[in-house]
Design a protein around this motif. Sequence first.
Motif, mmCIF file in Angstrom:
data_model
loop_
_atom_site.group_PDB
_atom_site.id
_atom_site.type_symbol
_atom_site.label_atom_id
_atom_site.label_comp_id
_atom_site.label_asym_id
_atom_site.label_seq_id
_atom_site.Cartn_x
_atom_site.Cartn_y
_atom_site.Cartn_z
ATOM 1 N N ARG A 51 0.822 -1.207 0.000
ATOM 2 C CA ARG A 51 0.000 0.000 0.000
ATOM 3 C C ARG A 51 0.861 1.264 0.000
ATOM 4 O O ARG A 51 0.518 2.264 -0.634
ATOM 5 C CB ARG A 51 -0.937 -0.001 1.209
ATOM 6 N N ASP A 56 2.142 1.685 -3.507
ATOM 7 C CA ASP A 56 1.054 2.175 -4.359
ATOM 8 C C ASP A 56 0.806 3.660 -4.114
ATOM 9 O O ASP A 56 0.545 4.425 -5.046
ATOM 10 C CB ASP A 56 -0.233 1.386 -4.093
ATOM 11 N N ALA A 116 1.247 6.756 -6.885
ATOM 12 C CA ALA A 116 0.145 7.639 -7.264
ATOM 13 C C ALA A 116 0.633 9.019 -7.694
ATOM 14 O O ALA A 116 -0.128 9.789 -8.289
ATOM 15 C CB ALA A 116 -0.837 7.778 -6.096
#
Length: 319
Positions: free
Chosen positions: A45, A48, A52
Amino acid sequence: MTADDHLPGPVAGGPVGRAPLAGGPVAVLTNPTAGRGRYRALLPRLLDGLAAAGRPVRLLQASSPAEAEAACRAAVADGAGALVAIGGDGTVHRALQAVAGTDVPFGPIPAGTGNDFALDTGFPADPLAAADVIASALRDGRSRAVDLARMTDSDGVERWYGAVLAAGFDAIVNERANRMRWPRGPRRYDLAILVELARLRPRRYTLRLDGVPHELDAVLVAVGNCPTYGGGMRICPDADPTDGLLDVVVAGRVNRRTLVRVKPRIYQGSHVSHPLVRSFRARTVELSAEGITTYADGERSLTLPVTISAVPGALRLLR
C-alpha cells in the motif's frame, strides 16, 4: 498514534521550493524488520501510494545496513529523482548518507521503533499518511530545505545525521548492548543500562563551541540538530533543524540516583532546568573524550574526537 497526533508544524519551516524534480525514478529503501516488523504488511500500500504521484518507483535491494547505504548511494549516482526511506531512524540515517548535500529530495516514512527525524521535521506518524504527503510533494515538485549535521573524525571520515548525536551514557549503553549476545531483544538493552549504571562515572570532555573551549566533567553529552532521540525523548528540546545551529546538552557530575530520577523528564524536555544540566548552541562543535564511540540517529558512528557542523539547507524534504 494517528496522523493527527503529530501534524506538520513550524519546526519544518525552511524555504519551500517549487520546481520540476529530476526525472529519474523514486528510489525506495525499506527495512522490513523496523518496528519489529509490525508495518511489513503495509509495504504494498505504501508503494502504491508513492506510485500515485505518477513517477516510476524502484525498490532498492539490501540485506544489511551497509548494503542499504551502498544501494542508496548507487541509486543517487544513477540519477534517482528522489529517495524515500521506509523504516525508523536507522533506515533514515543510512539514506541520509546518500542525499545529504545533493539536490535529490528525500522523504521519510516512519515505520520503526524510533521515528524521531520524521516526526521532528513535520511528517505524520501514520505511514500511509506520510506516503500521501510525499506523493503530493512529488506531484507538485515541492520540497522544503532543512539542516543536517555533518561530523568528521580525526582521520577525516565524514558522516551525516539528522536527529541527535549521543556521546555519553546513552552511547556507552548502546555500545555495551551491541557487544552482548544474551539476552535477546529489549532485555539486552535493559541489562546494559543496569551494568553501566553500576559503572557510572563522570568523564572529562573538551568542548570547543565556535572556537571557544570548555573543559567539563559529564556523564551525558548530546548534540542535536532535532529535539528528540530514542523514540520521543526530548533530549535537546529547543533544537530546530532550520536555524543553522546545533544544540548541545550536557549532564555534568550526576550520580546514579540523580540520573535515574532525571531521565524520565527527558520525554518532556524539562531535564534542562536541572542545576547539573547545561545547554549550549553553536554552529560548530568540537567534542573529545577518551573511550567514547558516538551514536548518531541511534546508529553506531564515529569515535571521539569529532567535529560537528550544522549545514543549513543540506537536505530537501518532500513536504
